[in-house]
Design a protein around this motif. Sequence first.
Motif, mmCIF file in Angstrom:
data_model
loop_
_atom_site.group_PDB
_atom_site.id
_atom_site.type_symbol
_atom_site.label_atom_id
_atom_site.label_comp_id
_atom_site.label_asym_id
_atom_site.label_seq_id
_atom_site.Cartn_x
_atom_site.Cartn_y
_atom_site.Cartn_z
ATOM 1 N N THR A 83 -21.061 52.007 37.125
ATOM 2 C CA THR A 83 -21.969 53.112 36.801
ATOM 3 C C THR A 83 -23.440 52.726 36.943
ATOM 4 O OG1 THR A 83 -22.091 52.516 34.456
ATOM 5 C CG2 THR A 83 -20.351 54.067 35.100
ATOM 6 N N PHE A 84 -24.261 53.755 37.100
ATOM 7 C CA PHE A 84 -25.719 53.568 37.084
ATOM 8 C C PHE A 84 -26.146 53.037 35.715
ATOM 9 C CE2 PHE A 84 -29.843 55.222 35.774
ATOM 10 C CZ PHE A 84 -30.659 54.717 36.764
ATOM 11 N N ALA A 85 -25.497 53.558 34.650
ATOM 12 C CA ALA A 85 -25.857 53.151 33.285
ATOM 13 C C ALA A 85 -25.705 51.636 33.108
ATOM 14 C CB ALA A 85 -24.984 53.889 32.273
ATOM 15 N N TYR A 86 -24.658 51.062 33.697
ATOM 16 C CA TYR A 86 -24.449 49.609 33.602
ATOM 17 C C TYR A 86 -25.594 48.873 34.301
ATOM 18 C CZ TYR A 86 -22.481 45.000 34.536
ATOM 19 O OH TYR A 86 -22.312 43.644 34.639
ATOM 20 N N GLN A 87 -25.891 49.324 35.536
ATOM 21 C CA GLN A 87 -26.962 48.680 36.306
ATOM 22 C C GLN A 87 -28.295 48.785 35.559
ATOM 23 O OE1 GLN A 87 -26.252 47.279 39.186
ATOM 24 N NE2 GLN A 87 -24.174 48.054 39.400
ATOM 25 N N SER A 88 -28.529 49.971 35.036
ATOM 26 C CA SER A 88 -29.791 50.216 34.340
ATOM 27 C C SER A 88 -29.894 49.346 33.078
ATOM 28 C CB SER A 88 -29.884 51.700 33.985
ATOM 29 O OG SER A 88 -31.020 51.950 33.222
ATOM 30 N N ALA A 89 -28.822 49.289 32.310
ATOM 31 C CA ALA A 89 -28.830 48.494 31.067
ATOM 32 C C ALA A 89 -29.055 47.019 31.395
ATOM 33 C CB ALA A 89 -27.509 48.688 30.317
ATOM 34 N N THR A 90 -28.438 46.550 32.483
ATOM 35 C CA THR A 90 -28.591 45.151 32.881
ATOM 36 C C THR A 90 -30.052 44.878 33.248
ATOM 37 O OG1 THR A 90 -26.375 45.321 33.771
ATOM 38 C CG2 THR A 90 -27.604 43.370 34.407
ATOM 39 N N ARG A 91 -30.628 45.809 34.008
ATOM 40 C CA ARG A 91 -32.034 45.625 34.415
ATOM 41 C C ARG A 91 -32.960 45.632 33.190
ATOM 42 N NH1 ARG A 91 -30.685 48.838 39.207
ATOM 43 N NH2 ARG A 91 -30.951 50.780 38.057
ATOM 44 N N ARG A 92 -32.728 46.562 32.264
ATOM 45 C CA ARG A 92 -33.610 46.658 31.094
ATOM 46 C C ARG A 92 -33.475 45.402 30.226
ATOM 47 N NH1 ARG A 92 -34.762 52.874 30.392
ATOM 48 N NH2 ARG A 92 -33.286 53.669 31.876
ATOM 49 N N PHE A 93 -32.252 44.905 30.100
ATOM 50 C CA PHE A 93 -32.023 43.698 29.306
ATOM 51 C C PHE A 93 -32.793 42.522 29.908
ATOM 52 C CE2 PHE A 93 -29.677 39.819 28.308
ATOM 53 C CZ PHE A 93 -29.622 39.907 26.931
ATOM 54 N N ARG A 94 -32.663 42.365 31.228
ATOM 55 C CA ARG A 94 -33.344 41.259 31.914
ATOM 56 C C ARG A 94 -34.871 41.419 31.830
ATOM 57 N NH1 ARG A 94 -34.044 36.318 32.649
ATOM 58 N NH2 ARG A 94 -34.825 35.659 34.674
ATOM 59 N N LEU A 95 -35.334 42.655 31.925
ATOM 60 C CA LEU A 95 -36.782 42.883 31.821
ATOM 61 C C LEU A 95 -37.295 42.479 30.436
ATOM 62 C CD1 LEU A 95 -37.326 46.226 33.769
ATOM 63 C CD2 LEU A 95 -38.652 44.126 34.070
ATOM 64 N N GLN A 96 -36.512 42.766 29.421
ATOM 65 C CA GLN A 96 -36.924 42.371 28.066
ATOM 66 C C GLN A 96 -36.990 40.853 27.950
ATOM 67 O OE1 GLN A 96 -34.962 44.175 24.700
ATOM 68 N NE2 GLN A 96 -34.882 46.141 25.722
ATOM 69 N N GLU A 97 -35.992 40.199 28.535
ATOM 70 C CA GLU A 97 -35.990 38.718 28.525
ATOM 71 C C GLU A 97 -37.242 38.186 29.215
ATOM 72 O OE1 GLU A 97 -31.455 36.976 28.686
ATOM 73 O OE2 GLU A 97 -32.472 37.371 30.569
ATOM 74 N N LEU A 98 -37.507 38.735 30.404
ATOM 75 C CA LEU A 98 -38.653 38.259 31.182
ATOM 76 C C LEU A 98 -39.970 38.552 30.466
ATOM 77 C CD1 LEU A 98 -37.369 39.325 34.709
ATOM 78 C CD2 LEU A 98 -37.896 36.978 34.004
ATOM 79 N N GLU A 99 -40.038 39.693 29.795
ATOM 80 C CA GLU A 99 -41.269 40.015 29.053
ATOM 81 C C GLU A 99 -41.491 39.000 27.934
ATOM 82 O OE1 GLU A 99 -41.844 44.059 27.821
ATOM 83 O OE2 GLU A 99 -42.246 44.669 29.880
ATOM 84 N N ARG A 100 -40.386 38.650 27.249
ATOM 85 C CA ARG A 100 -40.502 37.640 26.181
ATOM 86 C C ARG A 100 -40.956 36.299 26.755
ATOM 87 N NH1 ARG A 100 -35.945 39.995 23.954
ATOM 88 N NH2 ARG A 100 -34.548 38.557 25.024
ATOM 89 N N GLU A 101 -40.357 35.919 27.887
ATOM 90 C CA GLU A 101 -40.644 34.607 28.480
ATOM 91 C C GLU A 101 -42.064 34.509 29.039
ATOM 92 O OE1 GLU A 101 -37.588 33.766 31.353
ATOM 93 O OE2 GLU A 101 -36.006 34.085 29.866
ATOM 94 N N THR A 102 -42.635 35.638 29.430
ATOM 95 C CA THR A 102 -43.960 35.581 30.085
ATOM 96 C C THR A 102 -45.099 36.085 29.189
ATOM 97 O OG1 THR A 102 -43.578 37.776 31.044
ATOM 98 C CG2 THR A 102 -43.011 35.888 32.425
ATOM 99 N N ARG A 103 -44.725 36.601 28.010
ATOM 100 C CA ARG A 103 -45.717 37.252 27.135
ATOM 101 C C ARG A 103 -46.951 36.386 26.891
ATOM 102 N NH1 ARG A 103 -42.990 38.688 21.851
ATOM 103 N NH2 ARG A 103 -41.732 39.916 23.263
ATOM 104 N N PHE A 104 -46.714 35.093 26.616
ATOM 105 C CA PHE A 104 -47.843 34.228 26.260
ATOM 106 C C PHE A 104 -48.464 33.534 27.467
ATOM 107 C CE2 PHE A 104 -45.212 34.537 22.380
ATOM 108 C CZ PHE A 104 -46.129 35.289 21.643
ATOM 109 N N LEU A 105 -48.100 33.978 28.640
ATOM 110 C CA LEU A 105 -48.645 33.379 29.865
ATOM 111 C C LEU A 105 -49.411 34.413 30.673
ATOM 112 C CD1 LEU A 105 -45.430 31.425 30.925
ATOM 113 C CD2 LEU A 105 -47.487 30.460 29.904
ATOM 114 N N ARG A 106 -49.585 35.580 30.084
ATOM 115 C CA ARG A 106 -50.259 36.645 30.823
ATOM 116 C C ARG A 106 -51.569 37.032 30.101
ATOM 117 N NH1 ARG A 106 -46.372 41.339 32.470
ATOM 118 N NH2 ARG A 106 -48.161 41.784 33.792
#
Length: 332
Positions: A214-237
């Motif tokens: 489903t699109f919902a699966y793809q979307s949830a996966t992308r949003r999850f990864r984006l949250q991870e990346l935001e956490r990982e880069t927050r203090f470097l931006r």
Amino acid sequence: MATVESIPVAPPNEYYEIRAIPGKGYGCFALKAIKRGTRILADDPLLVVPMANYMQRDIQEAFEKLSPEQKAQYFTLHSGHGQDARKWPSRIHESVAEQERQRIQEQHQARIGKEPTLISIFQINCMEMDQGAAVFPHAARFNHNCNPNACFTWNSAIGKETIHAMSDISSGEEVTISYCDMVHDKKLRSWELKHYGFVCDCRACGEDEDDESTFAYQSATRRFRLQELERETRFLRGSRLECGAREEGFVKKLLEMAALHQQEGDYTARLATVFLDMALVCEFNKDIRMAALTAAKAVQVKKDCQGADFAEYAKYAAVLARLNAKLAERKA
Ligand SMILES: C[S@@+](CC[C@H](N)C(=O)[O-])C[C@H]1O[C@@H](n2cnc3c(N)ncnc32)[C@H](O)[C@@H]1O
């Protein structure tokens, strides 16, 4: 129940009209194909409340300043009253301060009340404006989608709320915006949307997130990864971007973020900041060609989602001009 006579009218424009949608009140529909970056609406505020933590009295005070026609227009807007009290927490934690307690109670009473009130209209139609919030009578007619095709911004330079197409929109398609943070997961989005009194039935919410097809699966996966990346880069931006530039793998993370935002259809100012940071990091690392390339993308996205008259746009354009000058110098 909407009647033909009572359907609200969009301001004179070539892009959209308002139609009734069963279960959603009214919505805005494209009159023709609309290209990404098109400014669909620039709307004046109707009722302005200059603080974020507004109380009932603040809305009342702003309302008193309106003309009789404006007051009537305000009461044509959709209201969030009539919600089921049992679906909301019944107590406020004792640690909550008195003023905030009163604010929560006022909001709650408005939601579960039987009639539209100043608050029950304000709470579902207001948009951020400077340090506070305002109701924009035409912008307030756009419905929500978790993967919208348009986005909204308060443009202080022109004193209007703008709505821009974030993707190419087909004729007849509903024009939607997101009422919540596009990176948030389904559970958080549904809590945020509960405040508006509806359950979202978009593809990302309605389909089975556990079914990989489903699109919902793809979307949830992308949003999850984006949250991870935001956490990982927050203090470097931001102001710490130079630290990011020295960090191995940082550009790769920004690249991944940009790709995920685009796959999710999120061409908002957030994507523009990712491209801009990429450009600045590449400049710092003396890769001017790549820096100019990503700065051009940042400028394009920024312009598309907010317009060249948005105050911050000049900053983006200046970075691109500087990088292009450096490139030209090198070639000379
Ligand atoms: C800002 S108003 C949008 C315009 C509104 N539909 C109208 O008739 O004026 C927000 C309200 O519209 C409705 N709405 C917006 N998006 C929706 C959606 N995706 N599904 C169901 N209702 C929605 C909800 O009642 C929400 O509180």
